[in-house]
Design an enzyme around this catalytic site. Sequence first.
Site, PDB file in Angstrom:
ATOM      1  N   GLY A   8       6.205 -62.398 -12.943  1.00 24.61           N
ATOM      2  CA  GLY A   8       4.900 -63.223 -12.386  1.00 24.61           C
ATOM      3  C   GLY A   8       3.338 -62.810 -11.855  1.00 24.61           C
ATOM      4  CD  GLU A  35       5.475 -56.224 -10.789  1.00 32.61           C
ATOM      5  OE1 GLU A  35       6.216 -55.718 -11.832  1.00 32.61           O
ATOM      6  OE2 GLU A  35       7.149 -56.547 -10.086  1.00 32.61           O
ATOM      7  NE  ARG A  86      16.351 -56.312 -10.390  1.00 32.10           N
ATOM      8  CZ  ARG A  86      15.481 -55.790 -10.492  1.00 32.10           C
ATOM      9  NH1 ARG A  86      14.238 -56.152 -11.649  1.00 32.10           N
ATOM     10  NH2 ARG A  86      14.966 -54.994  -9.329  1.00 32.10           N
ATOM     11  CD  GLU A  92       7.086 -50.412 -12.009  1.00 29.87           C
ATOM     12  OE1 GLU A  92       5.999 -51.081 -10.672  1.00 29.87           O
ATOM     13  OE2 GLU A  92       7.849 -50.608 -10.547  1.00 29.87           O
TER      14      GLU A  92
END
Length: 494
Positions: free
Chosen positions: A127, A129, A188, A309
């Site tokens: 959230g 990012e 995760r 990224e």
Amino acid sequence: MAIPRLRPLLLVAVLLLRAFASLPTQAAARGGLDPSPGIADRKHGSSSRSLLQDQPEITEEMVRGYMSNFELESAIQDFGRRCANISRTYSIGKSVNGSPLWAIEISDKPGQREAEPAFKFIGNVHGDEPVGREVLMQLAYWLCDNYLKDPLAALIVENTHLHILPSMNPDGFALRRRGNANNVDLNRDFPDQFFPNNDDIKHRQPETRAIMNWIKQEHFTASASLHGGALVANYPWDGSRDTRKQYYGCPDDKTFRYMASLYSQSHYNMSLSKEFEGGITNGALWYPIYGGMQDWNYIHGGCFELTLEISDVKWPKASELLVIWKQNKMSMLNLVASLVKTGVHGRIFAADTGRPIPGSLMVKGIDSKINASGSFGDYHRILAPGQSYEVVASMEGYRPKRTRVMLGREATNLDFILDPDGAVRRTKPLRNDCGCSCNDNSNTGKPFLLREAYLWLYLLALFFLLALYLLFRRRMALRLAAHRHPPPKRPVAV
């Protein structure tokens, strides 16, 4: 009457015609313990990366200029109306708080099944990012505006099905935190190969279940998720069996390195990274995580996923978003286009019916397989170019077939026709655009029949049947004429 005698012949002709109609056409390729999220970090403190450390508070000033969830939903619906000819919008599920997880499909035939590769982009997994949601909408609009005038845009629209999920975690975005509304890190929350994470589906987050169901419904070839906090292309495996920070490559390590390098080298400055050689990294070497999305995609969906990224800052100023989009534009386009421009593509057919079958494809020396689609039997195997590969197609109930291909910088089209178990037919080799033949693993040289050979066979059979039919018609006509006009009787001598 002799007409009944013709019925078996006509029946044979009909059966031959039906068999010929079912022949395949050549497919053109377009293209132990359940560790908590921080287990590796607690055991090996040096493995923690900066984006997991304390982050500055997200202020109103930082949020200003970003689309709210309502504005993002409106933008997606607006895109669907503006670009209806090459797109459709749909929801893959809902978040914890009930926000729809809206997706966009971009293709010249959106919503239709085709023998083409499919790619998906996912943004805003975390959230805090939000860069991915903004960049992905820029990508969608760019394709809409340029597919009729830019060759790369046209290639993607016409030869792939691109799916875009701008926000996987709208609740986390609204709360301005990493996890979802239940404060669970969605990256995760997937089942893990090394540890029995989240085996109980009832305890899995709704956003996670939505992604897993999505992958089961769509036959994705590859994908990428967009994150912030670093500048690197990350590839599997994301964790290691002993939880240590080490290079832990998956069976398709060479292919993933190729994909990650393609993205990095197409980027404005990712490949110049001083922290990551070439701008790419193996996830377990960077720092191990468990329950990650990219590993689950590869293992359970046959989908080659990267974790990208794309911004050194997790929540950059809104004024920087356009620059970040421009820096990632070619990388995103080239990654999707690589599904068509490289690798091995084709379809798998059954020799006895001529119909496509959902077989599987493996490459010798690589302990992984991908499955062909159930609709068209099409497969799309990403492989690092510049190497020779032995490709094997198989399916239960059929004998496997294999061939060797030299994969250059362009894609190779390769169809397989599998004989049922116990078949004794001998066929000629199927030629393909790489100039090689597809033989089975018996190495006896038993091959395929070319489509053209079938054509001549059926034409000869039909010609023979037609000749017999005309002969019978002539004989019948002569008999009927004899009955209608009997010859004059001889005079009787008296």
